[in-house]
Design a protein around this motif. Structure first.
Motif, short mmCIF file in Angstrom:
data_model
loop_
_atom_site.label_atom_id
_atom_site.label_comp_id
_atom_site.label_asym_id
_atom_site.label_seq_id
_atom_site.Cartn_x
_atom_site.Cartn_y
_atom_site.Cartn_z
N PHE A 147 0.83 -1.21 0.00
CA PHE A 147 0.00 0.00 0.00
C PHE A 147 0.86 1.26 0.00
CE2 PHE A 147 -1.82 3.48 2.46
CZ PHE A 147 -2.98 3.74 1.75
N MET A 148 1.89 1.30 0.86
CA MET A 148 2.72 2.51 0.95
C MET A 148 3.48 2.74 -0.34
SD MET A 148 3.39 5.07 2.82
CE MET A 148 2.79 4.60 4.46
N LEU A 149 4.03 1.67 -0.92
CA LEU A 149 4.75 1.82 -2.19
C LEU A 149 3.81 2.26 -3.31
CD1 LEU A 149 7.06 -1.33 -2.02
CD2 LEU A 149 7.78 1.05 -1.84
N SER A 150 2.60 1.72 -3.32
CA SER A 150 1.62 2.12 -4.35
C SER A 150 1.21 3.58 -4.18
CB SER A 150 0.38 1.22 -4.28
OG SER A 150 0.73 -0.12 -4.49
N LEU A 151 1.03 4.00 -2.92
CA LEU A 151 0.66 5.40 -2.65
C LEU A 151 1.75 6.35 -3.13
CD1 LEU A 151 -1.41 7.30 -1.30
CD2 LEU A 151 -0.12 7.02 0.83
N ILE A 152 2.99 6.04 -2.80
CA ILE A 152 4.11 6.90 -3.21
C ILE A 152 4.25 6.91 -4.73
CG2 ILE A 152 6.62 7.13 -3.14
CD1 ILE A 152 6.49 6.07 -0.25
N ALA A 153 4.09 5.74 -5.36
CA ALA A 153 4.18 5.67 -6.83
C ALA A 153 3.08 6.51 -7.49
CB ALA A 153 4.10 4.22 -7.29
N SER A 154 1.87 6.46 -6.93
CA SER A 154 0.77 7.25 -7.50
C SER A 154 1.04 8.74 -7.35
CB SER A 154 -0.55 6.88 -6.83
OG SER A 154 -0.54 7.22 -5.45
N PHE A 155 1.66 9.14 -6.23
CA PHE A 155 2.04 10.54 -6.05
C PHE A 155 3.03 10.97 -7.14
CE2 PHE A 155 1.18 10.55 -1.18
CZ PHE A 155 -0.15 10.79 -1.42
N TRP A 156 4.02 10.11 -7.42
CA TRP A 156 5.02 10.43 -8.43
C TRP A 156 4.37 10.60 -9.80
CZ3 TRP A 156 9.75 12.23 -8.44
CH2 TRP A 156 10.58 12.04 -7.32
N VAL A 157 3.49 9.68 -10.17
CA VAL A 157 2.83 9.76 -11.49
C VAL A 157 2.01 11.05 -11.58
CG1 VAL A 157 1.08 8.70 -12.98
CG2 VAL A 157 2.78 7.27 -11.81
N PHE A 158 1.26 11.36 -10.53
CA PHE A 158 0.43 12.56 -10.52
C PHE A 158 1.27 13.83 -10.64
CE2 PHE A 158 -1.36 15.95 -7.79
CZ PHE A 158 -2.46 16.28 -8.56
N VAL A 159 2.31 13.94 -9.82
CA VAL A 159 3.12 15.16 -9.79
C VAL A 159 3.89 15.35 -11.09
CG1 VAL A 159 5.15 16.22 -8.70
CG2 VAL A 159 3.32 15.32 -7.29
N VAL A 160 4.53 14.29 -11.58
CA VAL A 160 5.29 14.40 -12.83
C VAL A 160 4.37 14.81 -13.98
CG1 VAL A 160 6.57 13.07 -14.55
CG2 VAL A 160 7.14 12.84 -12.13
N THR A 161 3.16 14.26 -14.02
CA THR A 161 2.22 14.62 -15.08
C THR A 161 1.85 16.09 -15.03
OG1 THR A 161 1.30 12.37 -15.07
CG2 THR A 161 -0.03 14.09 -16.10
N VAL A 162 1.49 16.57 -13.83
CA VAL A 162 1.07 17.97 -13.69
C VAL A 162 2.22 18.93 -14.02
CG1 VAL A 162 0.30 19.71 -12.02
CG2 VAL A 162 -0.72 17.45 -12.00
N VAL A 163 3.42 18.63 -13.52
CA VAL A 163 4.55 19.54 -13.76
C VAL A 163 4.96 19.50 -15.23
CG1 VAL A 163 6.90 20.13 -13.11
CG2 VAL A 163 5.31 19.34 -11.37
N LEU A 164 4.87 18.35 -15.88
CA LEU A 164 5.16 18.28 -17.32
C LEU A 164 4.18 19.13 -18.12
CD1 LEU A 164 6.13 14.56 -18.05
CD2 LEU A 164 7.56 16.59 -18.35
N ILE A 165 2.91 19.11 -17.71
CA ILE A 165 1.92 19.96 -18.38
C ILE A 165 2.27 21.43 -18.18
CG2 ILE A 165 -0.50 20.69 -18.36
CD1 ILE A 165 -1.25 17.81 -17.68
N ALA A 166 2.70 21.79 -16.96
CA ALA A 166 3.09 23.17 -16.68
C ALA A 166 4.24 23.60 -17.57
CB ALA A 166 3.46 23.32 -15.21
N VAL A 167 5.24 22.74 -17.72
CA VAL A 167 6.39 23.06 -18.58
C VAL A 167 5.95 23.11 -20.04
CG1 VAL A 167 8.64 22.26 -19.39
CG2 VAL A 167 8.06 22.10 -16.97
N GLY A 168 5.07 22.19 -20.44
CA GLY A 168 4.58 22.20 -21.82
C GLY A 168 3.84 23.48 -22.16
N LEU A 169 3.05 23.99 -21.23
CA LEU A 169 2.35 25.26 -21.46
C LEU A 169 3.34 26.42 -21.60
CD1 LEU A 169 -0.68 24.92 -19.01
CD2 LEU A 169 -0.75 24.88 -21.50
N LEU A 170 4.42 26.38 -20.85
CA LEU A 170 5.42 27.45 -20.97
C LEU A 170 6.08 27.45 -22.34
CD1 LEU A 170 7.22 27.37 -17.48
CD2 LEU A 170 5.50 28.99 -18.28
N THR A 171 6.24 26.26 -22.93
CA THR A 171 6.86 26.20 -24.26
C THR A 171 5.95 26.78 -25.34
OG1 THR A 171 6.04 23.96 -24.73
CG2 THR A 171 8.17 24.15 -23.59
N ARG A 172 4.67 26.97 -25.03
CA ARG A 172 3.72 27.55 -25.98
C ARG A 172 3.59 29.06 -25.82
NH1 ARG A 172 3.61 24.31 -29.77
NH2 ARG A 172 1.69 25.29 -30.52
#
Length: 322
Positions: A147-172
């Protein structure tokens, strides 16, 4: 793609600067002493978090779901400090304020990813304490390694996705005005406000990034209200004290993360820009330095583990000498 394209006008030509200029601390006397202090803080952070990770890795008694989260917090603190501090020191201490465009976006990505993961890791630790105190008999069923490993992994997927979108918007965005970032690093909000085309999607995403900071705080406060209610039902004061003592390290981490940044944003308009930048920079570098100190000093299991490892090493040295 529609979200990215909406950030552009139909007839706007891209103007991507070759570099950004990180303005940082201007007009502060003897500011080089502050940079040396930041260097000292970074060294302590690296040594402290590496030590905590080593102790948890070497001691099999600490391989529990709670200490998986503690190990991960030390890793994120180490990773975040290494992403932020060397570049900040290079920019200001060695006066390399001209940061190439792609390097600046990469710098932003790692800084925001690590900051968000630090906050979400406190949520994982808060949940661990909530279940341990409110449902002690079901703790080992509800909070498992998986459970703890899955929770941490889901946090990583969520954060990396959101920050990548933020960087992608800056490139536009098109930067045809200033390229001077009024901050101590490549700050997301300071960058998109330099654009000369519509940056509304970046503003909306910036609000969402702020929620990553404040919603975890709301969850942590709510969890401790529930913990306080559960402890009020405990029969003796000694039992209440013993149960609450297990939360002191986590509460200290929460206070170190959220109190300075809350104070800075509350007094945003009343303090000098340089004072605000210094406060935010300290908020970024102090928690990674203090976290391992707090866990070593306030957590009995880690103190006992350190003593046990030192005792084993001392015995091995004696045996080798003999």
């Amino acid at each position: 793609m529609n979200l990215f394209n909406s950030a552009l006008g139909k007839n706007i030509t891209f103007v991507r600067p070759e570099y950004f200029i990180v303005r940082g601390f201007i007009g502060i006397p003897n500011i080089n002493y502050y940079y040396v202090f930041l260097c000292f803080v970074y060294i302590v952070s690296v040594l402290g978090n590496t030590a905590v990770m080593a102790v948890i890795y070497l001691d099999h008694n600490l391989r529990t779901p709670k200490y998986i989260a503690v190990f991960h917090l030390a890793f994120v603190d180490l990773f975040g400090s290494s992403a932020l501090m060397p570049k900040v020191l290079d920019i200001f201490l060695f006066n390399h304020r001209y940061v190439p465009y792609n390097d600046c976006l990469t710098f932003l990505f790692f800084c925001y990813t690590c900051l968000s993961m630090q906050v979400l890791n406190l949520v994982a630790l808060s949940y661990d304490r909530l279940i341990a105190i409110m449902y002690p008999l079901h703790y080992h069923v509800k909070v498992t390694h998986r459970f703890m490993l899955s929770l941490i992994a889901s946090f990583w997927v969520f954060v990396v996705t959101v920050v990548l979108i933020a960087v992608g918007l800056l490139t536009r965005l098109s930067f045809c005005k200033s390229v001077v970032i009024n901050s101590y690093f490549c700050d997301h909000g300071k960058i998109f406000r330099l654009a000369c085309n519509d940056y509304t999607p970046s503003v909306d995403l910036s609000t969402f990034l702020a929620l990553i900071l404040w919603l975890p705080l709301a969850f942590i406060l709510l969890s401790y209200l529930c913990i306080g209610y559960a402890l009020a039902k405990v029969a003796t004061a000694q039992e209440r004290y013993r149960a609450f003592k297990t939360c002191t390290a986590h509460l200290s981490l929460v206070a170190i993360y959220f109190l300075p940044i809350s104070l800075t944003f509350t007094l945003m308009e009343k303090i000098h820009p340089n004072a605000r930048i210094i406060n935010l920079s300290l908020t970024s570098v102090f928690p990674p330095m203090l976290n391992p100190i707090i866990y070593v000093l306030q957590t009995q299991e880690i103190k006992a583990s350190v003593k046990r490892l030192l005792r084993i090493r001392g015995k091995s040295k004696i045996t080798t000498n003999k």
